[in-house]
Scaffold this motif. Structure first.
Motif, short mmCIF file in Angstrom:
data_model
loop_
_atom_site.label_atom_id
_atom_site.label_comp_id
_atom_site.label_asym_id
_atom_site.label_seq_id
_atom_site.Cartn_x
_atom_site.Cartn_y
_atom_site.Cartn_z
N UNK A 90 -5.55 21.48 13.23
CA UNK A 90 -5.96 20.76 11.89
C UNK A 90 -5.47 19.66 11.63
N UNK A 91 -5.79 18.83 10.77
CA UNK A 91 -5.27 17.61 10.36
C UNK A 91 -4.29 18.03 9.01
N UNK A 92 -3.15 17.33 9.12
CA UNK A 92 -2.27 17.45 8.04
C UNK A 92 -1.86 16.15 7.38
N UNK A 93 -1.45 15.82 6.36
CA UNK A 93 -1.24 14.71 5.80
C UNK A 93 -0.07 14.94 4.85
N UNK A 94 0.78 13.77 5.10
CA UNK A 94 2.05 13.59 4.09
C UNK A 94 1.60 13.10 2.79
N UNK A 95 2.67 13.11 1.79
CA UNK A 95 2.49 12.69 0.40
C UNK A 95 2.48 11.25 0.40
N UNK A 96 2.92 10.48 1.45
CA UNK A 96 2.66 9.05 1.08
C UNK A 96 4.13 8.49 0.59
N UNK A 97 4.31 7.11 1.22
CA UNK A 97 5.50 6.50 0.65
C UNK A 97 4.93 5.00 0.28
N UNK A 98 5.52 4.40 -0.65
CA UNK A 98 5.08 3.19 -1.04
C UNK A 98 5.91 2.13 -0.23
N UNK A 99 4.87 1.07 -0.07
CA UNK A 99 5.51 -0.38 0.43
C UNK A 99 5.11 -1.16 -0.43
N UNK A 100 5.81 -1.93 -1.00
CA UNK A 100 5.30 -3.11 -1.82
C UNK A 100 6.19 -4.29 -1.11
N UNK A 101 5.19 -5.47 -0.90
CA UNK A 101 5.75 -6.67 -0.32
C UNK A 101 5.53 -7.74 -1.30
N UNK A 102 6.57 -8.46 -1.69
CA UNK A 102 6.71 -9.51 -2.78
C UNK A 102 6.88 -10.71 -2.21
N UNK A 103 6.20 -11.72 -2.96
CA UNK A 103 6.31 -13.17 -2.66
C UNK A 103 7.56 -13.75 -2.79
N UNK A 162 0.88 -1.22 0.00
CA UNK A 162 0.04 0.01 0.11
C UNK A 162 0.87 1.19 0.04
N UNK A 163 0.25 2.38 0.07
CA UNK A 163 0.85 3.58 0.19
C UNK A 163 0.51 4.05 1.41
N UNK A 164 1.52 4.30 2.27
CA UNK A 164 1.66 4.49 3.58
C UNK A 164 1.59 6.20 3.75
N UNK A 165 0.57 6.71 4.53
CA UNK A 165 0.54 8.23 4.93
C UNK A 165 0.76 8.41 6.34
N UNK A 166 1.69 9.35 6.55
CA UNK A 166 1.31 9.91 7.90
C UNK A 166 0.67 11.18 7.98
N UNK A 167 -0.20 11.10 9.05
CA UNK A 167 -1.09 12.18 9.48
C UNK A 167 -1.00 12.76 11.00
N UNK A 168 -1.24 13.95 11.00
CA UNK A 168 -1.04 14.48 12.51
C UNK A 168 -2.14 15.59 12.75
N UNK A 169 -2.80 15.33 13.53
CA UNK A 169 -3.69 16.65 14.22
C UNK A 169 -2.76 17.70 14.87
N UNK A 170 -2.40 18.68 14.22
CA UNK A 170 -1.56 19.72 14.92
C UNK A 170 -2.08 21.19 14.64
#
Length: 121
Positions: free
Chosen positions: A108-121, A91-99
Motif C-alpha cells: 500500500x502507499x504510505x505518506x509522511x506528514x510533510x516538512x516545510x521548505x521555505x526559500x527566501x529572496x 512547499x511542503x515536502x512529503x515522503x511517500x512509499x509503496x510498502x
C-alpha cells in the motif's frame, strides 16, 4: 504501525541547499518505490523525485540538475539533496512509499506528514 517521518526542512535563501530525510519505521516487510512530493501555496501536490528499489530514478523537469534523490534500503531511509534552491521550490515536502507491512497480503502507499521548505529572496 508503519510510519514515515520527514525531517530537514526549514528556511533557506535562494541559491542555498537543504537535505531532506525520511525514515520509515514499523513492521515493514518490503519497500518498493519511494518518492518525494511537494505542495506549494495554492498549488496541487506534484511529484518531485522517485526512486525504485533497484536505484532507478525519475525527476520533475523543474528540479533536474538541482535535486538528487537517494535511499538507504538497510536503514529504510529516503533522502532529497536540494541545491540551488529557488523561490518556487517553497512547499511542503512529503515522503511517500509503496510498502508492504508484515501483516498485509499486498503493498500500500504510505505518506509522511510533510516538512516545510521555505526559500527566501
Amino acid at each position: 504501525q508503519v510510519q514515515l517521518v520527514e525531517s530537514g526542512g526549514g528556511l533557506v535563501q535562494a541559491g542555498g541547499s537543504l537535505r531532506l530525510s525520511c525514515a520509515a519505521s514499523g513492521s515493514i516487510f518490503s519497500i518498493r518505490t519511494m518518492d518525494w512530493y511537494r505542495q506549494g501555496p495554492g498549488k496541487q501536490r506534484e511529484l518531485v523525485a522517485s526512486m525504485n528499489r533497484f536505484g532507478g530514478t525519475t525527476y520533475a523537469d523543474s528540479v533536474k540538475g538541482r535535486f538528487t534523490i537517494s535511499r538507504d534500503n538497510a536503514k529504510k531511509a529516503l533522502y532529497l539533496q536540494m541545491n540551488n534552491l529557488k523561490l518556487e521550490d517553497t512547499a511542503v515536502y512529503f515522503c511517500t512509499a509503496g510498502l508492504q507491512d508484515t501483516g498485509a497480503p499486498y503493498a500500500s502507499r504510505y505518506w509522511g506528514q510533510g516538512t516545510q521548505v521555505t526559500v527566501a529572496s
